[in-house]
Design a protein around this motif. Structure first.
Motif, PDB file in Angstrom:
ATOM      1  N   ALA A 126      37.330  42.160  58.360  1.00  0.00           N
ATOM      2  CA  ALA A 126      36.451  42.945  57.485  1.00  0.00           C
ATOM      3  C   ALA A 126      36.643  42.580  56.020  1.00  0.00           C
ATOM      4  O   ALA A 126      36.429  43.395  55.133  1.00  0.00           O
ATOM      5  CB  ALA A 126      36.680  44.448  57.688  1.00  0.00           C
ATOM      6  N   GLU A 127      37.026  41.320  55.775  1.00  0.00           N
ATOM      7  CA  GLU A 127      37.260  40.880  54.405  1.00  0.00           C
ATOM      8  C   GLU A 127      35.980  40.408  53.721  1.00  0.00           C
ATOM      9  O   GLU A 127      35.985  40.104  52.529  1.00  0.00           O
ATOM     10  CB  GLU A 127      38.279  39.737  54.386  1.00  0.00           C
ATOM     11  CG  GLU A 127      37.778  38.392  54.901  1.00  0.00           C
ATOM     12  CD  GLU A 127      37.814  38.259  56.416  1.00  0.00           C
ATOM     13  OE1 GLU A 127      37.654  37.126  56.923  1.00  0.00           O
ATOM     14  OE2 GLU A 127      38.001  39.289  57.107  1.00  0.00           O
ATOM     15  N   GLY A 128      34.869  40.374  54.462  1.00  0.00           N
ATOM     16  CA  GLY A 128      33.611  39.899  53.898  1.00  0.00           C
ATOM     17  C   GLY A 128      33.447  38.410  54.101  1.00  0.00           C
ATOM     18  O   GLY A 128      34.417  37.689  54.352  1.00  0.00           O
ATOM     19  N   ARG A 129      32.219  37.963  54.004  1.00  0.00           N
ATOM     20  CA  ARG A 129      31.960  36.538  54.229  1.00  0.00           C
ATOM     21  C   ARG A 129      30.742  36.114  53.427  1.00  0.00           C
ATOM     22  O   ARG A 129      29.740  36.829  53.377  1.00  0.00           O
ATOM     23  CB  ARG A 129      31.732  36.274  55.719  1.00  0.00           C
ATOM     24  CG  ARG A 129      31.431  34.835  56.066  1.00  0.00           C
ATOM     25  CD  ARG A 129      31.488  34.615  57.552  1.00  0.00           C
ATOM     26  NE  ARG A 129      32.848  34.765  58.059  1.00  0.00           N
ATOM     27  CZ  ARG A 129      33.154  34.699  59.350  1.00  0.00           C
ATOM     28  NH1 ARG A 129      32.213  34.516  60.249  1.00  0.00           N
ATOM     29  NH2 ARG A 129      34.411  34.829  59.735  1.00  0.00           N
TER      30      ARG A 129
ATOM     31  N   CYS B 245      29.422  38.425  60.248  1.00  0.00           N
ATOM     32  CA  CYS B 245      28.962  38.633  58.868  1.00  0.00           C
ATOM     33  C   CYS B 245      30.069  39.176  57.967  1.00  0.00           C
ATOM     34  O   CYS B 245      30.191  38.764  56.816  1.00  0.00           O
ATOM     35  CB  CYS B 245      27.776  39.596  58.833  1.00  0.00           C
ATOM     36  SG  CYS B 245      26.248  38.953  59.551  1.00  0.00           S
ATOM     37  N   HIS B 246      30.873  40.110  58.490  1.00  0.00           N
ATOM     38  CA  HIS B 246      31.850  40.803  57.651  1.00  0.00           C
ATOM     39  C   HIS B 246      33.260  40.209  57.731  1.00  0.00           C
ATOM     40  O   HIS B 246      34.159  40.704  57.046  1.00  0.00           O
ATOM     41  CB  HIS B 246      31.911  42.285  58.040  1.00  0.00           C
ATOM     42  CG  HIS B 246      30.665  43.048  57.719  1.00  0.00           C
ATOM     43  ND1 HIS B 246      30.328  43.423  56.440  1.00  0.00           N
ATOM     44  CD2 HIS B 246      29.652  43.483  58.510  1.00  0.00           C
ATOM     45  CE1 HIS B 246      29.185  44.073  56.453  1.00  0.00           C
ATOM     46  NE2 HIS B 246      28.738  44.114  57.699  1.00  0.00           N
TER      47      HIS B 246
ATOM     48  N   CYS C 104      30.429  42.526  64.614  1.00  0.00           N
ATOM     49  CA  CYS C 104      30.271  42.595  63.165  1.00  0.00           C
ATOM     50  C   CYS C 104      30.975  41.464  62.408  1.00  0.00           C
ATOM     51  O   CYS C 104      30.658  41.206  61.238  1.00  0.00           O
ATOM     52  CB  CYS C 104      30.800  43.930  62.632  1.00  0.00           C
ATOM     53  SG  CYS C 104      30.254  45.382  63.572  1.00  0.00           S
TER      54      CYS C 104
ATOM     55  N   GLY D 206      27.994  39.352  54.406  1.00  0.00           N
ATOM     56  CA  GLY D 206      28.458  40.701  54.697  1.00  0.00           C
ATOM     57  C   GLY D 206      29.561  41.071  53.725  1.00  0.00           C
ATOM     58  O   GLY D 206      30.528  40.323  53.566  1.00  0.00           O
ATOM     59  N   PRO D 207      29.460  42.204  53.042  1.00  0.00           N
ATOM     60  CA  PRO D 207      30.475  42.569  52.050  1.00  0.00           C
ATOM     61  C   PRO D 207      31.779  42.995  52.713  1.00  0.00           C
ATOM     62  O   PRO D 207      31.805  43.360  53.900  1.00  0.00           O
ATOM     63  CB  PRO D 207      29.829  43.748  51.318  1.00  0.00           C
ATOM     64  CG  PRO D 207      28.917  44.356  52.336  1.00  0.00           C
ATOM     65  CD  PRO D 207      28.385  43.200  53.137  1.00  0.00           C
ATOM     66  N   PRO D 208      32.894  42.992  51.989  1.00  0.00           N
ATOM     67  CA  PRO D 208      34.152  43.524  52.544  1.00  0.00           C
ATOM     68  C   PRO D 208      34.014  45.026  52.798  1.00  0.00           C
ATOM     69  O   PRO D 208      33.322  45.731  52.066  1.00  0.00           O
ATOM     70  CB  PRO D 208      35.175  43.216  51.453  1.00  0.00           C
ATOM     71  CG  PRO D 208      34.367  43.037  50.209  1.00  0.00           C
ATOM     72  CD  PRO D 208      33.056  42.472  50.627  1.00  0.00           C
ATOM     73  N   LEU D 209      34.687  45.508  53.828  1.00  0.00           N
ATOM     74  CA  LEU D 209      34.502  46.895  54.257  1.00  0.00           C
ATOM     75  C   LEU D 209      35.733  47.770  54.031  1.00  0.00           C
ATOM     76  O   LEU D 209      35.671  48.971  54.333  1.00  0.00           O
ATOM     77  CB  LEU D 209      34.124  46.935  55.742  1.00  0.00           C
ATOM     78  CG  LEU D 209      32.826  46.202  56.115  1.00  0.00           C
ATOM     79  CD1 LEU D 209      32.565  46.315  57.603  1.00  0.00           C
ATOM     80  CD2 LEU D 209      31.655  46.745  55.317  1.00  0.00           C
TER      81      LEU D 209
END
Length: 267
Positions: free
Chosen positions: A66-69, A61-62, A58, A79-82
């Protein structure tokens, strides 16, 4: 007394009183505000295993954390932040095969699930460890046998039918997006979709639709899935669009065929 009155009339006194009032209000709200549902504490092993799965599948993209990109093209987001989406969002997106996406698209379609439930739970545990978010619902939360289909139908028609159709058959939206059909979707994933608001769907948290009302909606959709079609083929339950197409294609076709047959017979 004169000195005390002078302090009260000081210009800074009003600002100090306002700051004090804001602090008191903030602490009071934090104490009484409803908290989002939290997942049960996961083991450090599950979180670590979930992070490995996330980085491998993942992070492109994320982001690694998981901070988004962003894509770098017109500041679009790959990919948005999660942080804060919770384990429920992971369980829905990965558990329905929408994630990981095969290629960039306007909307992530449902596809083949690429992970087993244990791996999905581990990724959910990792995302849940980043920030509070909606938890995966229990079996009791999504049991349609405990819901009221009549009430669920009313709630569904008010909040969901404008996109998903009166019978949950789905429908087209703007710019290539669509509301998917709810036929055959598991109760757990329906509940999670309401909790997390995937794609362009709004979030229906417990303040908007209570947990028991979510269960009523699930009961209503289950009744629709199991209901016999007394009037014949439902034609997708899409209303006048498919009915009109059927009438034009088959009705007009039959009339043309009869006309040709009569013409050949008379000749």
């Amino acid at each position: 007394m004169n000195a005390l009155a002078a302090r009260r009339r000081h210009p800074a006194a009003i600002a100090l009183l306002l700051m004090l009032g804001l602090l008191v209000t903030g602490f009071a709200y934090a104490a009484v505000a409803p908290q989002p549902a939290q997942a049960e504490a996961s083991s450090t092993e599950d979180v670590a295993a979930g992070k490995k799965l996330f980085v491998a599948n993942c992070a492109s993209c994320h982001g690694v954390n998981a901070e988004g990109r962003a894509t770098g093209v017109d500041d679009q987001i790959a990919g948005p932040p999660l942080a804060g989406v919770g384990a429920a969002a992971v369980d829905f997106q990965v558990g329905t095969g929408r994630m990981p996406m095969r290629q960039p698209a306007v909307q992530a379609p449902q596809g083949t699930v690429q992970f087993d439930q244990e791996q999905i739970d581990q990724m959910g545990a990792y995302i849940a460890s980043l920030a509070p978010g909606p938890a995966v619902p229990s079996e009791e939360d999504v049991d349609p046998a405990d819901g009221d289909p009549a009430k669920g139908g009313e709630i569904f028609r008010v909040n969901c039918a404008m996109c998903h159709n009166f019978a949950g058959s789905g429908g087209a939206l703007t710019r290539g997006k669509y509301a998917p059909s709810l036929d055959g979707v598991s109760p757990k994933h329906i509940y999670e979709a309401m909790q997390t608001g995937p794609q362009q769907m709004p979030v229906f948290n417990d303040a908007n639709i209570a947990p028991e009302e979510k269960r009523d909606i699930i009961a209503f959709l289950k009744v629709i899935d199991d209901a016999p079609q007394q009037g014949g083929h439902a034609l997708g339950s899409l209303g006048p669009v498919t009915e009109g197409w059927f009438a034009w294609f088959f009705g007009l076709g039959i009339l043309i065929a009869i006309s040709v047959w009569l013409g050949q017979k008379s000749a």
